[in-house]
Design a protein around this motif. Structure first.
Motif, PDB file in Angstrom:
ATOM      1  N   ARG A 124     -25.226   6.135  20.459  1.00 43.31           N
ATOM      2  CA  ARG A 124     -26.166   5.469  21.366  1.00 43.31           C
ATOM      3  C   ARG A 124     -26.567   4.115  20.813  1.00 43.31           C
ATOM      4  O   ARG A 124     -26.631   3.131  21.534  1.00 43.31           O
ATOM      5  N   ALA A 125     -26.838   4.048  19.510  1.00 50.82           N
ATOM      6  CA  ALA A 125     -27.184   2.784  18.874  1.00 50.82           C
ATOM      7  C   ALA A 125     -26.764   2.828  17.419  1.00 50.82           C
ATOM      8  O   ALA A 125     -27.063   3.792  16.715  1.00 50.82           O
ATOM      9  N   CYS A 126     -26.047   1.820  16.992  1.00 53.24           N
ATOM     10  CA  CYS A 126     -25.767   1.600  15.584  1.00 53.24           C
ATOM     11  C   CYS A 126     -26.668   0.449  15.146  1.00 53.24           C
ATOM     12  O   CYS A 126     -26.511  -0.680  15.623  1.00 53.24           O
ATOM     13  N   ILE A 127     -27.608   0.736  14.291  1.00 54.54           N
ATOM     14  CA  ILE A 127     -28.604  -0.264  13.904  1.00 54.54           C
ATOM     15  C   ILE A 127     -28.401  -0.616  12.434  1.00 54.54           C
ATOM     16  O   ILE A 127     -28.573   0.237  11.564  1.00 54.54           O
ATOM     17  N   PRO A 128     -27.984  -1.893  12.183  1.00 60.70           N
ATOM     18  CA  PRO A 128     -27.835  -2.982  13.147  1.00 60.70           C
ATOM     19  C   PRO A 128     -26.396  -3.361  13.455  1.00 60.70           C
ATOM     20  O   PRO A 128     -26.167  -4.271  14.252  1.00 60.70           O
ATOM     21  N   GLY A 129     -25.400  -2.741  12.835  1.00 57.90           N
ATOM     22  CA  GLY A 129     -24.042  -3.227  12.922  1.00 57.90           C
ATOM     23  C   GLY A 129     -23.465  -3.264  14.323  1.00 57.90           C
ATOM     24  O   GLY A 129     -23.430  -2.250  15.021  1.00 57.90           O
ATOM     25  N   ASP A 130     -23.008  -4.442  14.771  1.00 53.80           N
ATOM     26  CA  ASP A 130     -22.385  -4.636  16.076  1.00 53.80           C
ATOM     27  C   ASP A 130     -23.255  -4.079  17.197  1.00 53.80           C
ATOM     28  O   ASP A 130     -22.768  -3.482  18.167  1.00 53.80           O
ATOM     29  N   ALA A 131     -24.569  -4.266  17.078  1.00 53.20           N
ATOM     30  CA  ALA A 131     -25.514  -3.675  18.029  1.00 53.20           C
ATOM     31  C   ALA A 131     -25.755  -4.604  19.208  1.00 53.20           C
ATOM     32  O   ALA A 131     -25.530  -5.812  19.148  1.00 53.20           O
ATOM     33  N   ARG A 132     -26.233  -4.014  20.317  1.00 54.79           N
ATOM     34  CA  ARG A 132     -26.683  -4.760  21.499  1.00 54.79           C
ATOM     35  C   ARG A 132     -28.154  -4.420  21.725  1.00 54.79           C
ATOM     36  O   ARG A 132     -28.602  -3.307  21.441  1.00 54.79           O
ATOM     37  N   TYR A 133     -28.876  -5.375  22.246  1.00 56.33           N
ATOM     38  CA  TYR A 133     -30.316  -5.197  22.413  1.00 56.33           C
ATOM     39  C   TYR A 133     -30.629  -3.987  23.285  1.00 56.33           C
ATOM     40  O   TYR A 133     -31.497  -3.172  22.957  1.00 56.33           O
ATOM     41  N   PHE A 134     -29.925  -3.835  24.407  1.00 57.26           N
ATOM     42  CA  PHE A 134     -30.211  -2.736  25.326  1.00 57.26           C
ATOM     43  C   PHE A 134     -29.941  -1.385  24.661  1.00 57.26           C
ATOM     44  O   PHE A 134     -30.684  -0.416  24.878  1.00 57.26           O
ATOM     45  N   ASP A 135     -28.897  -1.296  23.852  1.00 52.60           N
ATOM     46  CA  ASP A 135     -28.589  -0.036  23.172  1.00 52.60           C
ATOM     47  C   ASP A 135     -29.720   0.360  22.225  1.00 52.60           C
ATOM     48  O   ASP A 135     -30.091   1.539  22.137  1.00 52.60           O
ATOM     49  N   ILE A 136     -30.269  -0.618  21.507  1.00 56.55           N
ATOM     50  CA  ILE A 136     -31.375  -0.317  20.598  1.00 56.55           C
ATOM     51  C   ILE A 136     -32.625   0.054  21.383  1.00 56.55           C
ATOM     52  O   ILE A 136     -33.381   0.953  20.995  1.00 56.55           O
TER      53      ILE A 136
END
Length: 496
Positions: free
Chosen positions: A224-236
């Motif tokens: 759902r979210a990889c924080i922070p690697g290759d992350a998108r704002y909406f996913d976080i």
């Protein structure tokens, strides 16, 4: 400033790690690592640590509110990789001058900068980082960000981690607090599922996470979210709907994992994707957590099948390197999760560990190292450059694994060196990453250049009168080639 002090004190009191839960109330308040001293910025300041954690969020604009030098010092400070957006690679700063400080133009210039970024790039969010100067003169970053968010209709996130607040590790944790306060939980996903997980503390250095994600995809597990690697704002923003989480670098984001567990019931564990055994254990733990959260137990069987297949492939590839590297001695000058995970990974193929640093490691990291090495003499808090050089020049290690700061110590000692820190050029995570790590170690140790640079220089070998000057191995090879070449003519080579 009072809000910052309260946030720092809250970060110091970290009861998230398993070992810490077993302590008494007084010892538990210290947290899972020794307390950080505000103002002690050795190895990077709090601002630098916050940028490290948040900058790999790739579709966000990162605006530094302060003098130009602060942004130049922190830009692209890790080798994180992106599979899409490149906005995070663009440097934004308000570039405050002495005149701006004296005339009190900081807040106005910040608001103007947010507007210019919004008009030119239209990002889903802008992260604003105050620095020592803007925090000391009292710019109200939170108020400016709130006003800009209301006026421009996008998320403007204050990251309150000025450099003087403390060390880089403290900045890591304050960045996690900013995500909790302003990002996570602000959006809802369209398709939450029972196999959604978060990966925390994974920076996707050199694309490492791309070696792990296919394994999870094969199991039907969605990150759902990889924080922070290759992350998108909406996913976080939707990360609160994950069912389980894995913490890769506990020193950085253990507070984020614990508070997400408290607020949204997302259990987590600490693991590593370095090494074959640790990668397999991480996959098993993820599957077990998901089953506890309501997922179908059949995923446990599929996980074991996948692990058996991947381990067989990896060990077959590593078999070629085992006789070449068995008994080779490695010295690690790193820290954090790598201080024990890389040690375990290398020992699996017969490499001897002569020492590993624990300067940036937590108490749990140190306990793992002791269990793996069975000897405290191979563990050191820190090693001065002079001591490191002495150890390498005496050939107590065949290779040094470290970051770029100590590479020249190894080169001066005429010892092979391999970068395993954030500047590295090769991914070492997962099964394929382990094979790549061993391959790079083999290439470094077996490189013929080391035999040549260790030979005495010709001017150090003065012959007696009438005696021919001794040749080096490389000169003998060249002479032999010249002797074979002599006697040939232009006709032997045909037309040019």
């Amino acid at each position: 400033m009072s809000l910052l002090r309260a946030k720092i004190q809250d970060v110091f009191n970290e009861p998230g790690c398993e070992k810490n839960r077993g302590k008494d109330a007084k010892a538990r308040k210290v947290g899972c690592s020794r307390p950080l001293t505000p103002g002690a910025a050795a190895g990077g300041c709090a601002f630098d640590g916050a940028k490290i954690v948040l900058q790999p969020i790739t579709d966000v604009a990162h605006l530094v509110h302060g003098p130009l030098a602060c942004e130049g010092n922190s830009w692209d400070n890790r080798g994180a990789a992106s599979s899409g957006p490149t906005l995070w690679r663009t440097s934004f700063t308000t570039d405050l001058t002495e005149l701006d400080v004296v005339m009190g133009q900081g807040e106005r210039k910040l608001f103007k900068g947010i507007r210019e970024i919004k008009d030119a790039y239209g990002p889903p969010a802008i992260f604003v980082y105050p620095t020592c100067v803007t925090a000391l003169i009292g710019d109200d970053i939170e108020a400016v960000c709130q006003r800009a968010a209301e006026k421009f209709g996008l998320a403007v996130v204050p990251v309150n981690a000025p450099g003087f607040a403390g060390s880089k590790n403290l900045g890591n944790k304050l960045a996690g607090e900013a995500l909790l306060d302003h990002v996570i939980g602000t959006a809802e996903p369209d398709d939450p599922g029972p196999y959604d997980i978060n990966i925390l503390g994974e920076f996707n250095l050199s694309g490492e996470f791309w070696l792990v994600k296919p394994l999870l995809d094969r199991l039907g597990i969605r990150v759902r979210a990889c924080i922070p690697g290759d992350a998108r704002y909406f996913d976080i923003a939707c990360a609160h709907r994950a069912r389980a989480a894995m913490v890769v670098c506990s020193t950085a984001l253990i507070n984020l994992a614990r508070k997400m567990d408290e607020r949204w019931g997302i259990p987590f564990f600490e693991g590593s994707f370095y090494g074959i055994t640790d990668t397999s254990d991480a996959l098993r733990n993820i599957a077990e957590l998901l089953v506890k959260q309501g997922a179908d137990p059949e995923i446990l069987g599929r996980t074991e099948v996948l692990i058996a297949e991947e381990e067989a492939i990896a060990w077959k590839k590593l078999a070629a390197y085992r006789p070449r590297l068995a008994g080779k001695r490695v010295l690690l000058n790193t820290g954090g999760v790598k201080s024990w995970s890389v040690v375990h990974a290398l020992m699996e193929i017969g490499i001897e560990i002569v020492g590993t640093s624990v300067k940036k490691s937590t108490v749990e990291d140190k306990e793992r190292i002791k269990q793996i090495l069975k000897d405290d003499n191979h563990i050191f808090e820190q090693m001065a450059a002079r001591e490191l050089y002495a150890m390498l020049s005496e050939h107590k290690a065949d290779i040094l694994l470290s970051g770029g700061r100590t590479q020249f110590v190894a080169l001066k000692a005429k010892t092979p060196w391999l970068d395993i820190n954030q500047e590295r050029q090769h991914p070492y995570a997962g099964y394929d990453g382990m094979v790549e790590l061993v391959r790079q170690i083999d290439l470094a140790i077996q490189n013929p250049i080391w035999c040549q640079v260790r030979e005495p220089a010709p001017w150090d070998c003065q012959p007696a009168v009438g005696e021919e000057l001794p040749r080096t191995k490389s000169e003998n090879v060249t002479l032999h080639a010249v002797q074979e070449f002599s006697g040939t003519t232009a006709a032997d080579f045909g037309e040019c």
